[in-house]
Scaffold this active site. Structure first.
Site, short mmCIF file in Angstrom:
data_model
loop_
_atom_site.label_atom_id
_atom_site.label_comp_id
_atom_site.label_asym_id
_atom_site.label_seq_id
_atom_site.Cartn_x
_atom_site.Cartn_y
_atom_site.Cartn_z
N GLY A 9 0.82 -1.21 0.00
CA GLY A 9 0.00 0.00 0.00
C GLY A 9 0.85 1.26 0.00
O GLY A 9 0.56 2.23 0.70
N GLY A 12 -0.61 4.86 -0.28
CA GLY A 12 -1.60 5.29 0.71
C GLY A 12 -0.97 6.13 1.81
O GLY A 12 0.25 6.27 1.90
N ASP A 35 1.89 -1.84 -4.48
CA ASP A 35 0.58 -1.19 -4.48
C ASP A 35 -0.39 -2.08 -5.23
O ASP A 35 0.01 -3.04 -5.90
CB ASP A 35 0.65 0.20 -5.11
CG ASP A 35 -0.32 1.18 -4.45
OD1 ASP A 35 -1.28 0.71 -3.81
OD2 ASP A 35 -0.12 2.40 -4.57
N GLY A 97 -0.34 -4.87 10.32
CA GLY A 97 -1.18 -3.92 11.05
C GLY A 97 -2.60 -3.91 10.52
O GLY A 97 -3.43 -3.12 10.99
N THR A 98 -2.88 -4.76 9.56
CA THR A 98 -4.24 -4.87 8.99
C THR A 98 -5.19 -5.38 10.06
O THR A 98 -4.86 -6.26 10.85
CB THR A 98 -4.22 -5.85 7.80
OG1 THR A 98 -3.24 -5.41 6.86
CG2 THR A 98 -5.58 -5.93 7.14
N ASN A 123 -2.92 -2.74 16.86
CA ASN A 123 -2.36 -1.39 16.88
C ASN A 123 -0.86 -1.50 17.11
O ASN A 123 -0.42 -2.14 18.06
CB ASN A 123 -3.02 -0.57 17.99
CG ASN A 123 -2.74 0.91 17.85
OD1 ASN A 123 -1.60 1.34 17.79
ND2 ASN A 123 -3.80 1.71 17.80
N HIS A 154 -12.75 7.31 15.01
CA HIS A 154 -11.81 7.33 13.90
C HIS A 154 -12.37 8.19 12.76
O HIS A 154 -13.55 8.57 12.78
CB HIS A 154 -11.55 5.92 13.37
CG HIS A 154 -10.62 5.13 14.24
ND1 HIS A 154 -11.03 4.51 15.40
CD2 HIS A 154 -9.28 4.85 14.13
CE1 HIS A 154 -10.00 3.89 15.96
NE2 HIS A 154 -8.93 4.08 15.20
N HIS A 155 -11.53 8.43 11.79
CA HIS A 155 -11.90 9.21 10.61
C HIS A 155 -13.06 8.56 9.84
O HIS A 155 -13.33 7.36 10.00
CB HIS A 155 -10.69 9.36 9.68
CG HIS A 155 -10.06 8.06 9.31
ND1 HIS A 155 -10.49 7.29 8.25
CD2 HIS A 155 -9.03 7.38 9.88
CE1 HIS A 155 -9.75 6.20 8.18
NE2 HIS A 155 -8.87 6.22 9.15
N LYS A 158 -12.78 5.07 7.71
CA LYS A 158 -12.52 3.74 8.28
C LYS A 158 -13.71 2.83 8.01
O LYS A 158 -14.86 3.21 8.22
CB LYS A 158 -12.25 3.84 9.79
CG LYS A 158 -11.80 2.52 10.41
CD LYS A 158 -11.29 2.73 11.82
CE LYS A 158 -10.87 1.42 12.47
NZ LYS A 158 -9.82 0.72 11.72
N GLY A 164 -10.11 -2.36 15.59
CA GLY A 164 -9.36 -3.50 16.10
C GLY A 164 -8.74 -3.19 17.46
O GLY A 164 -8.65 -4.06 18.34
#
Length: 266
Positions: A9, A12, A35, A97-98, A123, A154-155, A158, A164
């Site tokens: 990614g 991103g 990517d 971290g997914t 996290n 969160h934003h 998400k 998570g």
């Protein structure tokens, strides 16, 4: 020895933050920038967004992973699991971290850890993982007479809820109470719910704006309330935690680890 890092990614927000962190560190180097298929970034220099070129071109060819020691992946479950298969083929370790894996996905990670070393965490922040430890201590002391509630924001982009990290916080409390989270979690409330049941963990999810990640755990008792809060103001905390995990994995061949182990907290 310099650790060769691949980043998934790469175009991103998180991917770019990881690239910047790798470029700033002396003991790691960017060797592969991945990517998604069809991304407009394919063929571009992975460091172009920094104003400098590093000579690593963004690619959608997973075979490029053979040139890396460790892949750092903060993408989505389906992409991460595809990368997992290729990493096993080439013996590439993974930092994941997914979030949002289903039971089958988690089983795939566990099986893969018999072949390669993996650090996966809800996290990657060092501070958040310290909070997990604090929650274990607090929940152990507040197991009777206190109600636990978890609030996260969160934003607006998400796609999974609750986060998570919020789930991991709930798991830390449930473990201290000798329970499983699935048995005592209250994921939402609506309408006439009746009085709150003792021993449950409530969750509230907020979404909006550009909030990177706010988490508060409330232990509410008679006459007092204890709150443990972590607020992320910059994604660099996840990148720095990932590099710490990479240094930890450098000396591991197989196994499935979390950030608590990386930080020596368990």
């Amino acid at each position: 020895m310099t650790i060769k890092i691949a980043i998934a990614g790469s175009s991103g927000r998180m991917g770019r933050m990881l690239i910047e962190a790798v470029q700033a560190a002396d003991d790691v180097e960017l060797s592969v920038a991945l990517d998604r298929l069809g991304s407009d970034a394919i063929g571009q220099d992975a460091c172009a967004h920094t104003g400098k070129n590093c000579g690593v071109l963004i690619t959608d060819q997973l075979s490029a992973l053979q040139n890396a020691d460790i892949l750092i992946d903060f993408t989505r479950p389906e992409g991460t699991l595809e990368h997992l298969i290729v990493c096993q083929q080439y013996g590439v370790k993974m930092i994941i971290g997914t979030t949002g894996f289903d039971e089958a996905g988690r089983a795939m990670l566990e099986a893969a850890s018999q072949k390669i070393a993996i650090v996966s965490a809800y996290n990657m922040s060092i501070g958040v993982n310290l909070v997990f430890k604090l929650l274990e201590i607090a929940a152990g002391a507040l197991s009777h007479g206190y109600d636990a509630e978890i609030v996260e924001m969160h934003h607006k982009h998400k796609v999974d809820a609750p986060s998570g990290t919020a789930i991991a916080m709930g798991q830390a409390i449930a473990k201290a109470w000798d329970q499983t989270l699935s048995e005592i979690a209250v994921w939402s409330r609506e309408g006439i719910t009746g009085p709150r049941e003792d021993g449950k963990i409530g969750f509230a999810t907020l979404r909006g704006g550009d909030v990177i990640g706010d988490h508060t755990v409330v232990f509410a008792g008679e006459g007092e309330r204890i709150e443990i809060t972590h607020k992320a103001s910059n994604r660099t905390i996840y990148a720095q935690g990932s590099l710490r995990a990479a240094r930890f994995l450098q000396h591991k061949e197989t196994g499935h680890y979390d950030m608590q182990e990386v930080l020596g907290l368990k």
